[in-house]
Design an enzyme around this catalytic site. Structure first.
Site, PDB file in Angstrom:
ATOM      1  CD  GLU A  87     -19.781  20.867 -19.258  1.00  0.00           C
ATOM      2  OE1 GLU A  87     -20.890  21.336 -18.941  1.00  0.00           O
ATOM      3  OE2 GLU A  87     -19.630  19.707 -19.697  1.00  0.00           O
ATOM      4  CB  SER A 481      14.890 -21.082  23.032  1.00  0.00           C
ATOM      5  OG  SER A 481      14.632 -22.346  23.609  1.00  0.00           O
TER       6      SER A 481
END
Length: 821
Positions: A87, A481
């Site tokens: 770049e 239960s």
């Protein structure tokens, strides 16, 4: 002539002044429009949140932009060199604008007028930072001038390393990846420091145009651009020519990271953590703030929980019959194409989707769903296999045809050409498969450390890929239960003892108004006569429990249920004492953990710690204080002590008594199969009306596990499908694996607890060593009855169908005695 020259010079001077004035005005206008570059100082980009298991394994990542912020010090020099070469080769030498590069771009742009070619920009890395952070992407000269001015100002304000750091963490790489760290993970499933020259060069090539250099759609252009970057790296002497040639000879080797690579079997747990973070901090914190979340998940236990629950669901479902193909397709010329379009369960890797190609009495020829390549496309390869008749026998024994159960004599009556079915490979073979069927029945399982509330494992159903509904935390079902221990715990605090005797006989309750009379029944339909509380919980006697709740008052029971976190607000009606209210597996496990840890309140937690992007801890589950933990040095002082200031919501002696009574459920009651564990285990089964829900919640001294099985749309599971038959085996299978290598420890007996021999059925004192003697736990000041008394005898009617369990009970029934012990 001189006068003419002076005339032209004056005109030129005026023109130059006018141009200079215009430029000054333009620059002044541009200056006013420039954004404040000082915002870069406080730059906090959206960063992904990462969720980890207790051992550090990565469970999930959440983000809108797939980015991990990486300080420049952590970026290898060669990675920096790749981007600088690609770049801005003069990055370390210009003041923000590369004058030579601008001149070259201008010349090339003039030459390219009319060619349709996009103008060159010659932007430096600093200019790209200015554009990406502060400006728009429009292609205008105004924007380029602003970009240049900002770049020079940025260069004056920040170091080159800071500018490069901003650039490397902000740029877009395609595939949803932002920043170099996110790109390395996305494209190569690697950390930045593990990238090869070829890989870092390809990543450096992408910012110029990710779609132009797509690894699968534009592979030639991608390789060409990568090689260009490699050549520039060699030209700039960041790598040798030999390294460059070797790197260029390599293929792209892109290995797109798949989300399925996250921690296996953790999907339900992860989703619950995600919801909790959003509830606590909001969406933005989860998707943009870069949180590091350490959860309580034990990966090994999680796999055990997942496998234990899945195998039980499959076993139950197969026994109910084959319901038909998963889907059906037309084969056409290439069966792989339509088969590839069907989504398979991503979290059940043991299974594969297949299509039936041919069926005979011997079995079925199948085509396997083509695998996915790195690009995400389906493979062109077509693999086939065979399901032998014996490997689908379960589907022939019982079938469901038009809602009716029937049987089949051969595979031809079960499968049809074009049927899409799941199969699993047989061990040791690549071509032999077994027919599978996604279960219709569902379930959930939670494992918790009772001392801290840390959830160690959670399975919310058969497959998260099939259904994201978490039955451990989101499904509110009747616990049946398995709720009874909370009624008995309230009774023990209320003045009862484990040896108190309650009548297990017919009971009718006038509910008032239009509700009429309620007559609770035991599961067996029979009664046992006067029985101790211990017997009542071991054998899960419904009528005894209701009579007990009636004697105490349901307001007491409701207060205890809320104290344990089972319900937020419980209706104080008698049917709730039998678990008629709806709650979740996680809540039940939390309540049992209070009994397992000696009565301390507990806050269930799936998150140990949350840190922000800077490593600062913003949440910690363990709130215990340790005043001497931060000593500067060791000077023979005592070991630091953690101060546990949690509320004591249950008497420690009561907690031990109810634990001891639930040990009896394993020793003599509805969970006797758990004796095979050869460990101290306590727990309680639960089965609701019409066997719509099957539960078991149990624990060892240091681990609590809850299991639930039932249909999402409450439907009877079938006669005999009780908690003991369905849920207990899941608990057992899990514990057999989870307790391997763990020391065997006993339940802790509180100081002062008295152990007195009694007759387990009558509750009366008995001589130690006699055949019916049982050592029962009593609080100081209490003890077994000296004379036989029965709670509820006032309700007993002559001729009631009660089968007394002992001579003492018979005498008690005939005498009509009653009382409270």
């Amino acid at each position: 002539m001189v006068r003419l020259i002076g005339y032209f010079f004056g005109i030129g001077a005026v023109f130059m002044l006018m141009v200079a004035g215009a430029v000054a005005l333009f620059i002044s206008k541009i200056n006013k429009e420039l954004p404040d570059y000082e915002v870069l100082e406080k730059y906090e980009p959206p960063v992904m949140t990462r969720i980890h298991a207790s051992d550090g394994s990565l469970m999930a990542e959440f983000s809108r932009e797939r980015r991990l912020y990486l300080p420049i010090q952590a970026v290898p020099d060669r990675v920096k060199a790749a981007f600088i070469s690609a770049e801005d080769k003069n990055f370390y030498h210009h003041n923000g604008v590369d004058v030579g590069g601008v001149a070259r771009a201008m010349v090339n742009n003039v030459k390219g007028i009319g060619s349709g070619r996009r103008p060159e920009g010659a932007s430096t890395i600093t200019q790209q930072v200015a554009k990406n952070f502060l400006l728009t992407t429009e292609q205008t000269y105004d924007r380029k001038i602003k970009e240049a001015i900002l770049a020079m100002r940025i260069e004056q304000a920040y170091s080159k390393d800071r500018i490069l750091e901003l650039y490397l963490n902000e740029i877009f790489f395609g595939m949803g990846a932002y920043g170099i760290a996110g790109a390395a993970l996305t494209y190569y499933d690697k950390a930045v420091g593990e990238l090869t020259v070829s890989e870092m060069a390809y990543l450096a090539a992408l910012p110029k145009g990710p779609s132009n250099y797509h690894p699968f759609r534009q592979p030639e252009r991608a390789v060409e651009r990568r090689n260009y970057v490699i050549d520039r790296m060699a030209e700039n002497q960041y790598i040798t020519m030999e390294e460059a040639e070797a790197a260029k000879a390599e293929p792209l080797h892109v290995n797109i990271r798949q989300t399925s690579k996250y921690l296996f079997a953790s999907e339900y747990f992860t989703e619950e953590v995600r919801r909790q973070i959003i509830a606590k901090y909001g969406d933005k914190a989860l998707y943009e703030s870069g949180l590091s979340v350490r959860t309580t998940l034990d990966p090994a236990m999680q796999v055990m929980a997942r496998n234990s629950l899945q195998s039980a669901l499959l076993r139950y479902d197969e026994a109910r019959g084959y319901r038909g193909a998963y889907k059906h397709i037309e084969l056409g010329s290439d069966w792989g194409v339509p088969l590839g379009e069907i989504s398979a369960f991503s979290d059940v890797p043991e299974w594969q989707l297949s299509v039936v190609l041919n069926v005979s009495a011997a079995g079925a020829d199948i085509g396997l769903q083509p695998s996915r390549e790195a690009s995400g496309a389906r493979s062109k390869e077509r693999k086939q296999g065979f399901i032998a008749a014996e490997d689908m026998k379960w589907a022939m024994r019982v079938m469901v045809v038009n809602g009716k159960r029937t049987s089949a004599k051969s595979p031809e009556a079960v499968l049809k050409v074009g049927d899409v079915v799941y199969v699993s490979p047989k061990k040791g073979s690549d071509t032999a498969f077994r027919l599978q069927q996604p279960p219709k029945v569902e379930g959930a399982m939670v494992a918790m450390d009772p001392h801290t509330g840390r959830v160690l494992a959670m399975s919310g159903g058969f497959s998260f890929s099939e259904s994201e509904f978490n039955r451990a935390t989101q499904a509110y079902r009747q616990p049946g239960s398995s709720f009874k221990p909370f009624v008995y715990a309230a009774a023990l605090d209320y003045g009862y003892t484990p040896a108190s005797v309650v009548l297990d006989g017919p009971l009718e309750v006038d509910q008032g108004g239009s509700l009429g009379v309620w007559a609770p029944k035991n599961y067996s339909g029979k009664f046992s006569g006067p029985s101790t509380l211990r017997y009542g919980i071991e054998q899960s006697r419904n009528v005894m429990t209701v009579r007990l709740a009636q004697d105490m008052g349901m307001n007491v029971v409701a207060e205890y249920a809320e104290r344990f976190g089972i319900y937020d607000k419980m209706m104080p009606v008698l049917s709730m004492s039998l678990g008629a209210g709806e709650t979740t597996v996680l809540r039940m496990v939390t309540g049992y953990s209070v009994m397992a840890n000696g009565g301390r309140s507990i806050e269930p937690s799936m998150i140990d710690r949350i840190q922000d992007r800077y490593g600062k801890t913003i949440f910690k589950h363990d709130s215990r204080k340790c005043e001497s933990c931060n000593a500067d040095s060791w000077s023979n002082q005592e070991e630091p002590e953690l101060i546990d200031d949690r509320d004591q919501v249950l008497d420690p002696m009561t907690a031990y008594q109810i634990t001891s009574m639930m040990e009896g459920v394993v020793a003599r009651g509805t969970a006797r199969v758990l004796q095979d564990l050869k460990r101290p285990v306590a727990g309680k089964t639960g089965t609701t009306n019409d066997e719509k829900d099957a539960w078991f919640v149990g624990f060892t001294p240091d681990l609590v596990v809850g299991v639930y099985i039932g249909y999402d749309n409450p439907t009877p599971l079938g006669r005999g499908s009780t908690g003991g038959a369905l849920a207990v085996p899941v608990f057992k299978n899990f514990m057999e694996q989870a307790l391997v290598g763990k020391p065997k420890s006993e339940f802790r007996v509180p100081e002062g607890m008295m152990m007195i021999p009694i007759n387990r059925r009558t509750g009366m004192r008995i001589a130690a060593g006699s055949g019916d003697a049982f050592m029962e736990a009593f609080k100081p000041g209490t003890g077994p009855a000296d004379s036989y008394s029965v709670i509820g005898m006032d309700d007993f009617q002559e001729g009631s169908p009660v089968a007394p369990a002992s001579p003492q009970a018979t005498r008690a029934l005939s005498s009509g005695s009653g009382g409270l012990y």
